[in-house]
Design a protein around this motif. Structure first.
Motif, PDB file in Angstrom:
ATOM      1  N   LEU A   1       0.777  -1.280   0.097  1.00 13.30           N
ATOM      2  CA  LEU A   1      -0.070  -0.152   0.032  1.00 13.30           C
ATOM      3  C   LEU A   1       0.770   1.329   0.285  1.00 13.30           C
ATOM      4  CD1 LEU A   1      -2.823   1.645   0.212  1.00 13.30           C
ATOM      5  CD2 LEU A   1      -2.307   1.483   2.950  1.00 13.30           C
ATOM      6  N   SER A   2       0.785   2.042  -0.672  1.00 17.79           N
ATOM      7  CA  SER A   2       1.480   3.318  -0.865  1.00 17.79           C
ATOM      8  C   SER A   2       0.719   4.585  -1.162  1.00 17.79           C
ATOM      9  CB  SER A   2       2.180   3.250  -2.072  1.00 17.79           C
ATOM     10  OG  SER A   2       2.929   4.221  -2.108  1.00 17.79           O
ATOM     11  N   LEU A   3       0.618   5.537  -0.350  1.00 18.40           N
ATOM     12  CA  LEU A   3      -0.167   6.924  -0.158  1.00 18.40           C
ATOM     13  C   LEU A   3       0.653   7.910  -0.337  1.00 18.40           C
ATOM     14  CD1 LEU A   3      -2.769   5.978   2.416  1.00 18.40           C
ATOM     15  CD2 LEU A   3      -3.154   6.009   0.025  1.00 18.40           C
TER      16      LEU A   3
ATOM     17  N   GLY B   1      -4.171   1.639  -8.667  1.00 20.15           N
ATOM     18  CA  GLY B   1      -3.659   2.877  -8.377  1.00 20.15           C
ATOM     19  C   GLY B   1      -4.311   4.088  -8.850  1.00 20.15           C
ATOM     20  N   TYR B   2      -4.244   5.494  -8.235  1.00 18.94           N
ATOM     21  CA  TYR B   2      -4.808   6.497  -8.682  1.00 18.94           C
ATOM     22  C   TYR B   2      -4.095   7.835  -8.402  1.00 18.94           C
ATOM     23  CZ  TYR B   2      -7.858  10.492  -9.131  1.00 18.94           C
ATOM     24  OH  TYR B   2      -8.484  11.678  -9.591  1.00 18.94           O
ATOM     25  N   ASP B   3      -3.872   8.781  -9.469  1.00 18.91           N
ATOM     26  CA  ASP B   3      -2.875   9.895  -9.112  1.00 18.91           C
ATOM     27  C   ASP B   3      -3.942  11.059  -9.472  1.00 18.91           C
ATOM     28  OD1 ASP B   3      -1.084  11.662  -9.286  1.00 18.91           O
ATOM     29  OD2 ASP B   3       0.392  10.762 -10.671  1.00 18.91           O
ATOM     30  N   ALA B   4      -4.321  11.907  -8.474  1.00 14.62           N
ATOM     31  CA  ALA B   4      -5.015  13.220  -8.586  1.00 14.62           C
ATOM     32  C   ALA B   4      -4.246  14.149  -9.462  1.00 14.62           C
ATOM     33  CB  ALA B   4      -5.351  13.664  -7.407  1.00 14.62           C
ATOM     34  N   ASP B   5      -2.924  14.335  -9.427  1.00 12.42           N
ATOM     35  CA  ASP B   5      -2.335  15.097 -10.409  1.00 12.42           C
ATOM     36  C   ASP B   5      -2.675  14.737 -11.717  1.00 12.42           C
ATOM     37  OD1 ASP B   5      -0.577  17.125 -11.063  1.00 12.42           O
ATOM     38  OD2 ASP B   5       1.066  15.840 -11.070  1.00 12.42           O
TER      39      ASP B   5
ATOM     40  N   LYS C   1      -4.999  12.908 -12.861  1.00 11.51           N
ATOM     41  CA  LYS C   1      -6.506  12.684 -12.940  1.00 11.51           C
ATOM     42  C   LYS C   1      -6.869  11.602 -13.591  1.00 11.51           C
ATOM     43  CE  LYS C   1      -7.306  17.778 -13.277  1.00 11.51           C
ATOM     44  NZ  LYS C   1      -6.071  18.071 -12.933  1.00 11.51           N
ATOM     45  N   GLY C   2      -6.302  10.481 -13.050  1.00 11.01           N
ATOM     46  CA  GLY C   2      -6.572   9.097 -13.595  1.00 11.01           C
ATOM     47  C   GLY C   2      -5.886   8.000 -12.829  1.00 11.01           C
ATOM     48  N   GLY C   3      -6.212   6.799 -13.002  1.00 11.28           N
ATOM     49  CA  GLY C   3      -5.656   5.842 -12.337  1.00 11.28           C
ATOM     50  C   GLY C   3      -5.584   4.591 -13.216  1.00 11.28           C
ATOM     51  N   ASN C   4      -5.001   3.414 -12.701  1.00 16.20           N
ATOM     52  CA  ASN C   4      -4.938   2.156 -13.421  1.00 16.20           C
ATOM     53  C   ASN C   4      -5.091   0.836 -12.839  1.00 16.20           C
ATOM     54  OD1 ASN C   4      -2.732   1.997 -11.908  1.00 16.20           O
ATOM     55  ND2 ASN C   4      -0.977   2.829 -13.024  1.00 16.20           N
ATOM     56  N   VAL C   5      -5.661  -0.048 -13.323  1.00 17.16           N
ATOM     57  CA  VAL C   5      -5.743  -1.227 -12.812  1.00 17.16           C
ATOM     58  C   VAL C   5      -5.219  -2.506 -13.632  1.00 17.16           C
ATOM     59  CG1 VAL C   5      -7.609  -3.005 -12.140  1.00 17.16           C
ATOM     60  CG2 VAL C   5      -7.994  -0.599 -11.669  1.00 17.16           C
ATOM     61  N   GLY C   6      -4.389  -3.476 -13.104  1.00 17.14           N
ATOM     62  CA  GLY C   6      -4.049  -4.375 -13.898  1.00 17.14           C
ATOM     63  C   GLY C   6      -3.347  -5.475 -13.272  1.00 17.14           C
ATOM     64  N   ALA C   7      -2.764  -6.348 -13.922  1.00 17.64           N
ATOM     65  CA  ALA C   7      -1.858  -7.526 -13.485  1.00 17.64           C
ATOM     66  C   ALA C   7      -0.810  -7.815 -14.242  1.00 17.64           C
ATOM     67  CB  ALA C   7      -2.755  -8.833 -13.509  1.00 17.64           C
ATOM     68  N   LYS C   8       0.379  -7.900 -13.809  1.00 17.74           N
ATOM     69  CA  LYS C   8       1.594  -8.244 -14.306  1.00 17.74           C
ATOM     70  C   LYS C   8       2.194  -9.762 -14.029  1.00 17.74           C
ATOM     71  CE  LYS C   8       6.401  -6.556 -14.659  1.00 17.74           C
ATOM     72  NZ  LYS C   8       7.264  -5.588 -13.796  1.00 17.74           N
TER      73      LYS C   8
ATOM     74  N   ASP D   1       0.249  20.475  -3.803  1.00 16.48           N
ATOM     75  CA  ASP D   1      -1.350  20.944  -4.240  1.00 16.48           C
ATOM     76  C   ASP D   1      -2.163  20.207  -3.399  1.00 16.48           C
ATOM     77  OD1 ASP D   1      -0.136  22.950  -5.985  1.00 16.48           O
ATOM     78  OD2 ASP D   1      -0.131  21.592  -7.662  1.00 16.48           O
ATOM     79  N   MET D   2      -1.788  19.548  -2.422  1.00 18.87           N
ATOM     80  CA  MET D   2      -2.813  18.539  -1.740  1.00 18.87           C
ATOM     81  C   MET D   2      -3.147  17.675  -2.488  1.00 18.87           C
ATOM     82  SD  MET D   2      -1.858  19.398   1.289  1.00 18.87           S
ATOM     83  CE  MET D   2      -2.935  18.444   2.219  1.00 18.87           C
ATOM     84  N   GLU D   3      -2.643  16.956  -3.653  1.00 18.60           N
ATOM     85  CA  GLU D   3      -3.226  16.131  -4.576  1.00 18.60           C
ATOM     86  C   GLU D   3      -2.831  14.723  -3.965  1.00 18.60           C
ATOM     87  OE1 GLU D   3      -3.461  18.391  -8.676  1.00 18.60           O
ATOM     88  OE2 GLU D   3      -1.665  17.509  -8.033  1.00 18.60           O
ATOM     89  N   LEU D   4      -3.811  13.961  -3.820  1.00 15.72           N
ATOM     90  CA  LEU D   4      -3.603  12.308  -3.201  1.00 15.72           C
ATOM     91  C   LEU D   4      -3.166  11.658  -4.382  1.00 15.72           C
ATOM     92  CD1 LEU D   4      -6.253  12.371  -0.491  1.00 15.72           C
ATOM     93  CD2 LEU D   4      -3.585  12.581  -0.151  1.00 15.72           C
ATOM     94  N   SER D   5      -2.392  10.741  -4.249  1.00 19.17           N
ATOM     95  CA  SER D   5      -2.162   9.623  -5.093  1.00 19.17           C
ATOM     96  C   SER D   5      -2.022   8.213  -4.127  1.00 19.17           C
ATOM     97  CB  SER D   5      -0.812   9.539  -5.732  1.00 19.17           C
ATOM     98  OG  SER D   5      -0.718  10.734  -6.496  1.00 19.17           O
ATOM     99  N   GLY D   6      -2.592   7.079  -4.669  1.00 20.38           N
ATOM    100  CA  GLY D   6      -2.509   5.875  -4.015  1.00 20.38           C
ATOM    101  C   GLY D   6      -2.136   4.648  -4.888  1.00 20.38           C
ATOM    102  N   LYS D   7      -1.624   3.681  -4.448  1.00 16.55           N
ATOM    103  CA  LYS D   7      -1.282   2.398  -5.090  1.00 16.55           C
ATOM    104  C   LYS D   7      -1.641   1.182  -4.238  1.00 16.55           C
ATOM    105  CE  LYS D   7       1.808   4.255  -8.446  1.00 16.55           C
ATOM    106  NZ  LYS D   7       3.274   4.011  -8.817  1.00 16.55           N
ATOM    107  N   ILE D   8      -2.193   0.100  -4.246  1.00 15.84           N
ATOM    108  CA  ILE D   8      -2.395  -1.096  -3.843  1.00 15.84           C
ATOM    109  C   ILE D   8      -1.924  -1.894  -4.794  1.00 15.84           C
ATOM    110  CG2 ILE D   8      -4.927  -1.167  -4.210  1.00 15.84           C
ATOM    111  CD1 ILE D   8      -4.994  -2.285  -1.267  1.00 15.84           C
TER     112      ILE D   8
END
Length: 131
Positions: free
Chosen positions: A89-91, A115-119, A121-128, A96-103
């Motif tokens: 988990l990463s936050l 993950g989501y990155d407010a800077d 304005k988008g995120g990603n979901v996937g598998a590797k 600019d108080m923009e939050l980002s997170g990954k799990i």
């Protein structure tokens, strides 16, 4: 003896022209570290990080030199991350108080993540799959 390229004659003095440079230093002790860097364009930064028992945090403060049509000045990022039994988990938050997170979760060679990155304005979901 240095020679003049055009004439082939020996030069009496040597001149070294430096147009750009980078300088950095870091120090680590135990579970913590600190690093500093700067360059010839006026960019500089300082980072402090600590990690204990799978939980870590970092603070980065940096300055971007003035560029046309680009944001410049002092910036910062604060991050908190944790890793337990294959789960991560990463936050983080920026100036600019923009939050980002990954799990994420690792199952053998398969990593599932979101993950989501407010800077951005988008995120990603996937598998590797690694093998």
């Amino acid at each position: 003896v240095l020679q003049d390229v055009a004439t082939g004659k020996p030069k009496k003095t040597a001149t070294v022209a430096t147009t750009s440079w980078d300088l950095g230093a870091s120090y680590a002790m135990g579970d913590g570290s600190v690093a500093f860097a700067m360059d010839s364009e006026g960019d500089m930064g300082l980072k402090a990080a600590v990690s204990v028992a799978g939980v870590g945090g970092s603070l980065t403060i940096y300055n971007k030199a003035e560029e046309a049509h680009k944001k410049y000045g002092m910036f910062y990022d604060a991050a908190l991350n944790a890793a337990v039994n294959g789960a991560t988990l990463s936050l983080s938050v920026n100036q600019d108080m923009e939050l980002s997170g990954k799990i994420g979760y690792d199952i053998g060679g398969l990593n599932i993540y979101a993950g989501y990155d407010a800077d951005d304005k988008g995120g990603n979901v996937g598998a590797k799959l690694s093998f």
